[in-house]
Design a protein around this motif. Structure first.
Motif, mmCIF file in Angstrom:
data_model
loop_
_atom_site.group_PDB
_atom_site.id
_atom_site.type_symbol
_atom_site.label_atom_id
_atom_site.label_comp_id
_atom_site.label_asym_id
_atom_site.label_seq_id
_atom_site.Cartn_x
_atom_site.Cartn_y
_atom_site.Cartn_z
ATOM 1 N N SER A 78 22.618 44.476 37.970
ATOM 2 C CA SER A 78 23.998 44.924 38.166
ATOM 3 C C SER A 78 24.568 44.231 39.400
ATOM 4 O O SER A 78 23.850 43.551 40.135
ATOM 5 N N GLY A 79 25.875 44.405 39.583
ATOM 6 C CA GLY A 79 26.541 43.865 40.752
ATOM 7 C C GLY A 79 26.425 42.358 40.869
ATOM 8 O O GLY A 79 26.477 41.626 39.868
ATOM 9 N N GLU A 80 26.239 41.910 42.093
ATOM 10 C CA GLU A 80 26.160 40.479 42.400
ATOM 11 C C GLU A 80 25.049 39.784 41.621
ATOM 12 O O GLU A 80 25.226 38.669 41.113
ATOM 13 N N THR A 81 23.906 40.438 41.501
ATOM 14 C CA THR A 81 22.772 39.860 40.780
ATOM 15 C C THR A 81 23.144 39.608 39.322
ATOM 16 O O THR A 81 22.811 38.559 38.756
ATOM 17 N N ALA A 82 23.847 40.549 38.709
ATOM 18 C CA ALA A 82 24.254 40.401 37.310
ATOM 19 C C ALA A 82 25.280 39.282 37.147
ATOM 20 O O ALA A 82 25.211 38.517 36.176
ATOM 21 N N ILE A 83 26.219 39.188 38.071
ATOM 22 C CA ILE A 83 27.215 38.111 37.991
ATOM 23 C C ILE A 83 26.517 36.759 38.081
ATOM 24 O O ILE A 83 26.789 35.850 37.295
ATOM 25 N N ILE A 125 30.463 41.870 27.653
ATOM 26 C CA ILE A 125 29.311 41.763 28.559
ATOM 27 C C ILE A 125 29.819 41.504 29.983
ATOM 28 O O ILE A 125 29.382 42.149 30.935
ATOM 29 N N ILE A 126 30.753 40.590 30.108
ATOM 30 C CA ILE A 126 31.316 40.291 31.434
ATOM 31 C C ILE A 126 32.001 41.526 32.007
ATOM 32 O O ILE A 126 31.781 41.890 33.170
ATOM 33 N N ARG A 127 32.843 42.165 31.210
ATOM 34 C CA ARG A 127 33.578 43.328 31.723
ATOM 35 C C ARG A 127 32.634 44.451 32.132
ATOM 36 O O ARG A 127 32.873 45.132 33.123
ATOM 37 N N PHE A 132 31.107 47.430 37.677
ATOM 38 C CA PHE A 132 30.391 47.808 38.897
ATOM 39 C C PHE A 132 31.331 47.794 40.106
ATOM 40 O O PHE A 132 31.174 48.573 41.031
ATOM 41 N N TYR A 133 32.321 46.921 40.069
ATOM 42 C CA TYR A 133 33.198 46.698 41.206
ATOM 43 C C TYR A 133 34.490 47.501 41.183
ATOM 44 O O TYR A 133 35.100 47.711 42.226
ATOM 45 N N ILE A 181 32.324 36.060 43.572
ATOM 46 C CA ILE A 181 31.765 37.348 43.974
ATOM 47 C C ILE A 181 32.523 37.889 45.192
ATOM 48 O O ILE A 181 32.851 39.071 45.245
ATOM 49 N N LEU A 182 32.821 37.032 46.133
ATOM 50 C CA LEU A 182 33.601 37.442 47.306
ATOM 51 C C LEU A 182 34.973 37.978 46.878
ATOM 52 O O LEU A 182 35.434 39.006 47.372
ATOM 53 N N SER A 183 35.608 37.286 45.943
ATOM 54 C CA SER A 183 36.954 37.712 45.507
ATOM 55 C C SER A 183 36.937 39.075 44.831
ATOM 56 O O SER A 183 37.875 39.850 44.998
#
Length: 187
Positions: A78-83, A125-127, A132-133, A181-183
């Motif tokens: 999840s989160g950054e790892t998933a992106i 899948i992306i959404r 998470f954010y 990810i920062l954005s």
């Protein structure tokens, strides 16, 4: 000569991808596919009405494999790892399946309900990752479009040889994903 009972749609599709990788997607014909399979080309009409139908089925095959690979690799992330995982898997899958990716981006989803459904599945899948954010669905749609555009642009430009600068391409990809990810983290 391959006997008809051994000829399946999947074998035809897989052989068509191999042939497309060898000679180019726009060069494949039923005659050339039949030569590769060592069959008479009219046999292919028992499985596909024409080359356009075959290309749509190839796109469906590609999207099924892409979505399955993404789902496998994203389990438990999840989160950054998933992106990051999504981005790298998507990029690598596109590079490893160049002909399939080329079909995917050139066949409009309106050509087939199944292509449309599978493309929507990829987007879902992306959404799901981006949920998470934020719970803002409009924001998530905007960001999913941004990520898809980043990945498609990178894959397309790289595949066509437009990244000739000696700066490390892998570093550029990582920086692009870091920026994304920062954005999304700043919301």
């Amino acid at each position: 000569m391959v006997q008809k009972r051994n000829l399946t749609k999947e074998k035809i599709i897989e052989s068509s991808f191999l042939l497309a990788d060898e000679i180019g997607l726009n060069q494949i014909t039923f005659q050339k596919i039949a030569e590769k399979l060592d069959i008479k080309y009219p046999s292919l009409y028992n499985h596909f009405a024409n080359i356009e139908e075959l290309k749509i089925k190839m796109t469906i095959y590609f999207l099924n494999n892409l979505n399955s690979t993404l789902m496998e690799r994203l389990i438990g992330k999840s989160g950054e790892t998933a992106i990051r995982e999504f981005a790298y898997v998507y990029r690598d899958f596109a590079f490893e399946n160049k002909s399939g990716y080329k079909l995917y981006v050139n066949i409009p989803s309106t050509e087939s309900d199944e292509v449309k459904r599978l493309a929507s599945e990829s987007n879902a899948i992306i959404r799901k990752i981006l949920d998470f954010y934020s719970s803002d669905k409009i924001f998530i749609i905007h960001k999913s479009r941004a990520l898809r555009s980043l990945l498609h642009g990178f894959v397309s430009l790289s595949s066509h040889g437009y990244f000739q600068n000696p700066v490390n391409l892998e570093d550029s990809f990582k920086l692009m994903i870091d920026d994304f990810i920062l954005s999304i983290s700043e919301k």
